[in-house]
Motif scaffolding. Structure first.
Motif, PDB file in Angstrom:
ATOM      1  N   ALA A  56       0.828  -1.204   0.000  1.00  0.00           N
ATOM      2  CA  ALA A  56       0.000   0.000   0.000  1.00  0.00           C
ATOM      3  C   ALA A  56       0.863   1.255   0.000  1.00  0.00           C
ATOM      4  O   ALA A  56       1.941   1.275   0.582  1.00  0.00           O
ATOM      5  CB  ALA A  56      -0.919   0.024   1.220  1.00  0.00           C
ATOM      6  N   ILE A  57       0.352   2.262  -0.677  1.00  0.00           N
ATOM      7  CA  ILE A  57       0.917   3.612  -0.601  1.00  0.00           C
ATOM      8  C   ILE A  57      -0.265   4.509  -0.284  1.00  0.00           C
ATOM      9  O   ILE A  57      -1.228   4.572  -1.048  1.00  0.00           O
ATOM     10  CB  ILE A  57       1.589   4.045  -1.917  1.00  0.00           C
ATOM     11  N   GLU A  58      -0.192   5.154   0.866  1.00  0.00           N
ATOM     12  CA  GLU A  58      -1.307   5.994   1.308  1.00  0.00           C
ATOM     13  C   GLU A  58      -0.850   7.437   1.497  1.00  0.00           C
ATOM     14  O   GLU A  58       0.307   7.693   1.791  1.00  0.00           O
ATOM     15  CB  GLU A  58      -1.847   5.472   2.633  1.00  0.00           C
ATOM     16  N   ALA A  59      -1.789   8.330   1.365  1.00  0.00           N
ATOM     17  CA  ALA A  59      -1.572   9.740   1.675  1.00  0.00           C
ATOM     18  C   ALA A  59      -0.385  10.330   0.919  1.00  0.00           C
ATOM     19  O   ALA A  59       0.369  11.118   1.473  1.00  0.00           O
ATOM     20  CB  ALA A  59      -1.396   9.932   3.182  1.00  0.00           C
ATOM     21  N   LEU A  60      -0.229   9.965  -0.342  1.00  0.00           N
ATOM     22  CA  LEU A  60       0.863  10.508  -1.143  1.00  0.00           C
ATOM     23  C   LEU A  60       0.521  11.954  -1.514  1.00  0.00           C
ATOM     24  O   LEU A  60      -0.559  12.228  -2.029  1.00  0.00           O
ATOM     25  CB  LEU A  60       1.058   9.670  -2.402  1.00  0.00           C
ATOM     26  N   ARG A  61       1.442  12.861  -1.201  1.00  0.00           N
ATOM     27  CA  ARG A  61       1.223  14.280  -1.452  1.00  0.00           C
ATOM     28  C   ARG A  61       2.400  14.859  -2.241  1.00  0.00           C
ATOM     29  O   ARG A  61       3.536  14.702  -1.835  1.00  0.00           O
ATOM     30  CB  ARG A  61       1.063  15.035  -0.129  1.00  0.00           C
ATOM     31  N   PHE A  62       2.076  15.516  -3.346  1.00  0.00           N
ATOM     32  CA  PHE A  62       3.078  16.202  -4.150  1.00  0.00           C
ATOM     33  C   PHE A  62       3.013  17.684  -3.789  1.00  0.00           C
ATOM     34  O   PHE A  62       1.985  18.323  -3.986  1.00  0.00           O
ATOM     35  CB  PHE A  62       2.808  16.010  -5.645  1.00  0.00           C
ATOM     36  N   HIS A  63       4.106  18.225  -3.248  1.00  0.00           N
ATOM     37  CA  HIS A  63       4.140  19.618  -2.806  1.00  0.00           C
ATOM     38  C   HIS A  63       4.748  20.562  -3.837  1.00  0.00           C
ATOM     39  O   HIS A  63       4.388  21.727  -3.898  1.00  0.00           O
ATOM     40  CB  HIS A  63       4.937  19.739  -1.499  1.00  0.00           C
ATOM     41  N   ALA A  64       5.711  20.073  -4.605  1.00  0.00           N
ATOM     42  CA  ALA A  64       6.412  20.919  -5.571  1.00  0.00           C
ATOM     43  C   ALA A  64       7.005  20.022  -6.655  1.00  0.00           C
ATOM     44  O   ALA A  64       7.280  18.847  -6.410  1.00  0.00           O
ATOM     45  CB  ALA A  64       7.530  21.708  -4.877  1.00  0.00           C
ATOM     46  N   PRO A  65       7.222  20.569  -7.855  1.00  0.00           N
ATOM     47  CA  PRO A  65       7.823  19.759  -8.914  1.00  0.00           C
ATOM     48  C   PRO A  65       9.298  19.478  -8.649  1.00  0.00           C
ATOM     49  O   PRO A  65       9.977  20.225  -7.950  1.00  0.00           O
ATOM     50  CB  PRO A  65       7.656  20.626 -10.168  1.00  0.00           C
ATOM     51  N   VAL A  66       9.753  18.384  -9.238  1.00  0.00           N
ATOM     52  CA  VAL A  66      11.172  18.034  -9.232  1.00  0.00           C
ATOM     53  C   VAL A  66      11.712  18.444 -10.594  1.00  0.00           C
ATOM     54  O   VAL A  66      11.062  18.221 -11.627  1.00  0.00           O
ATOM     55  CB  VAL A  66      11.369  16.520  -8.993  1.00  0.00           C
ATOM     56  N   LEU A  67      12.886  19.056 -10.601  1.00  0.00           N
ATOM     57  CA  LEU A  67      13.482  19.557 -11.837  1.00  0.00           C
ATOM     58  C   LEU A  67      14.719  18.755 -12.215  1.00  0.00           C
ATOM     59  O   LEU A  67      15.416  18.217 -11.339  1.00  0.00           O
ATOM     60  CB  LEU A  67      13.872  21.035 -11.665  1.00  0.00           C
ATOM     61  N   VAL A  68      14.981  18.671 -13.497  1.00  0.00           N
ATOM     62  CA  VAL A  68      16.217  18.038 -13.969  1.00  0.00           C
ATOM     63  C   VAL A  68      17.393  18.744 -13.300  1.00  0.00           C
ATOM     64  O   VAL A  68      17.436  19.976 -13.232  1.00  0.00           O
ATOM     65  CB  VAL A  68      16.324  18.123 -15.500  1.00  0.00           C
ATOM     66  N   GLY A  69      18.330  17.974 -12.768  1.00  0.00           N
ATOM     67  CA  GLY A  69      19.509  18.535 -12.122  1.00  0.00           C
ATOM     68  C   GLY A  69      19.382  18.714 -10.621  1.00  0.00           C
ATOM     69  O   GLY A  69      20.376  18.960  -9.942  1.00  0.00           O
TER      70      GLY A  69
END
Length: 130
Positions: A56-69
Protein backbone atom coordinates in the motif's frame (compact mmCIF):
# COMPACT_ATOMS: atom_id res chain seq x y z
CA UNK A 1 10.21 29.84 13.68
CA UNK A 2 12.48 26.99 12.58
CA UNK A 3 12.58 25.64 9.04
CA UNK A 4 11.29 22.08 8.50
CA UNK A 5 13.99 19.44 8.16
CA UNK A 6 13.80 15.98 6.59
CA UNK A 7 12.38 13.31 8.90
CA UNK A 8 14.00 9.89 9.02
CA UNK A 9 17.16 8.43 7.56
CA UNK A 10 18.66 9.36 4.21
CA UNK A 11 18.11 6.19 2.19
CA UNK A 12 18.54 7.13 -1.47
CA UNK A 13 20.06 10.03 -3.38
CA UNK A 14 20.15 10.61 -7.13
CA UNK A 15 19.88 13.29 -9.82
CA UNK A 16 16.98 13.19 -12.31
CA UNK A 17 17.96 13.45 -15.96
CA UNK A 18 16.16 14.85 -19.06
CA UNK A 19 14.79 11.38 -19.90
CA UNK A 20 12.85 11.41 -16.60
CA UNK A 21 10.62 14.37 -17.59
CA UNK A 22 6.96 14.61 -18.54
CA UNK A 23 5.53 16.66 -21.43
CA UNK A 24 5.65 19.79 -19.25
CA UNK A 25 9.39 19.47 -18.69
CA UNK A 26 9.17 18.60 -14.98
CA UNK A 27 10.26 15.22 -13.65
CA UNK A 28 7.48 12.66 -14.16
CA UNK A 29 5.55 11.88 -10.95
CA UNK A 30 5.88 8.14 -11.60
CA UNK A 31 9.66 8.50 -11.48
CA UNK A 32 9.39 10.27 -8.11
CA UNK A 33 7.12 7.56 -6.68
CA UNK A 34 9.37 4.77 -8.00
CA UNK A 35 12.43 6.30 -6.31
CA UNK A 36 10.45 6.62 -3.06
CA UNK A 37 9.33 2.97 -3.35
CA UNK A 38 12.92 1.82 -3.95
CA UNK A 39 14.11 3.69 -0.83
CA UNK A 40 11.20 2.37 1.24
CA UNK A 41 11.99 -1.14 -0.01
CA UNK A 42 15.58 -0.81 1.21
CA UNK A 43 14.36 0.17 4.69
CA UNK A 44 11.72 -2.59 4.73
CA UNK A 45 14.22 -5.24 3.60
CA UNK A 46 16.68 -4.16 6.30
CA UNK A 47 14.00 -4.34 9.02
CA UNK A 48 12.52 -7.62 7.74
CA UNK A 49 15.97 -9.12 7.18
CA UNK A 50 14.85 -10.38 3.80
CA UNK A 51 12.45 -10.09 0.92
CA UNK A 52 9.53 -7.62 1.10
CA UNK A 53 6.76 -6.36 -1.16
CA UNK A 54 4.88 -3.06 -1.30
CA UNK A 55 1.22 -3.59 -0.40
CA UNK A 56 0.00 0.00 0.00
CA UNK A 57 0.92 3.61 -0.60
CA UNK A 58 -1.31 5.99 1.31
CA UNK A 59 -1.57 9.74 1.67
CA UNK A 60 0.86 10.51 -1.14
CA UNK A 61 1.22 14.28 -1.45
CA UNK A 62 3.08 16.20 -4.15
CA UNK A 63 4.14 19.62 -2.81
CA UNK A 64 6.41 20.92 -5.57
CA UNK A 65 7.82 19.76 -8.91
CA UNK A 66 11.17 18.03 -9.23
CA UNK A 67 13.48 19.56 -11.84
CA UNK A 68 16.22 18.04 -13.97
CA UNK A 69 19.51 18.53 -12.12
CA UNK A 70 17.99 18.67 -8.61
CA UNK A 71 19.76 16.60 -5.98
CA UNK A 72 16.86 14.27 -5.16
CA UNK A 73 17.00 12.68 -1.68
CA UNK A 74 14.61 10.21 -0.07
CA UNK A 75 14.28 9.84 3.71
CA UNK A 76 12.50 6.91 5.38
CA UNK A 77 11.22 6.47 8.91
CA UNK A 78 9.45 3.33 10.20
CA UNK A 79 6.27 4.41 11.96
CA UNK A 80 4.66 1.05 12.73
CA UNK A 81 5.36 -2.64 12.54
CA UNK A 82 2.83 -5.44 12.70
CA UNK A 83 3.25 -9.20 12.69
CA UNK A 84 4.24 -9.26 9.00
CA UNK A 85 4.05 -5.59 7.96
CA UNK A 86 6.19 -2.48 8.11
CA UNK A 87 4.72 0.99 7.60
CA UNK A 88 6.93 4.00 7.09
CA UNK A 89 6.71 7.67 6.32
CA UNK A 90 8.72 8.52 3.21
CA UNK A 91 9.80 12.04 2.27
CA UNK A 92 11.39 13.19 -0.98
CA UNK A 93 13.45 16.39 -0.77
CA UNK A 94 15.41 18.27 -3.39
CA UNK A 95 18.30 20.68 -3.32
CA UNK A 96 17.86 22.98 -6.31
CA UNK A 97 20.94 23.07 -8.54
CA UNK A 98 20.61 26.77 -9.35
CA UNK A 99 19.72 28.18 -5.93
CA UNK A 100 20.87 25.58 -3.41
CA UNK A 101 17.40 25.79 -1.81
CA UNK A 102 16.32 22.59 -0.04
CA UNK A 103 12.62 21.71 -0.07
CA UNK A 104 10.17 18.91 0.57
CA UNK A 105 8.62 17.87 -2.75
CA UNK A 106 6.67 14.68 -2.01
CA UNK A 107 5.70 12.60 1.02
CA UNK A 108 3.58 9.55 1.75
CA UNK A 109 3.10 6.46 3.86
CA UNK A 110 4.25 3.14 2.42
CA UNK A 111 3.40 -0.32 3.77
CA UNK A 112 5.37 -3.47 3.01
CA UNK A 113 4.99 -7.09 4.05
CA UNK A 114 7.76 -9.57 4.67
CA UNK A 115 7.73 -12.34 2.08
CA UNK A 116 8.99 -15.91 2.47
CA UNK A 117 10.84 -17.74 -0.33
CA UNK A 118 7.53 -19.45 -1.20
CA UNK A 119 5.97 -16.04 -1.89
CA UNK A 120 3.62 -15.94 1.11
CA UNK A 121 3.85 -13.46 3.98
CA UNK A 122 6.08 -14.32 6.91
CA UNK A 123 6.43 -12.90 10.42
CA UNK A 124 8.97 -10.15 10.97
CA UNK A 125 12.00 -11.19 12.99
CA UNK A 126 12.48 -9.50 16.38
CA UNK A 127 13.92 -6.02 16.05
CA UNK A 128 17.66 -5.92 16.62
CA UNK A 129 19.05 -3.12 18.84
CA UNK A 130 20.71 -0.28 16.93
Amino acid sequence: MSERRPAGTLTLQTVPMPGDTNSGGDVFGGWVVSQMDIAAGVTATDRAQGRCATVAIEALRFHAPVLVGDLFSVFTQVTRTGRTSITMHVEAWVRRQRTGQQMLVTEGDFTFVAIAESGVTRPLPPETPA
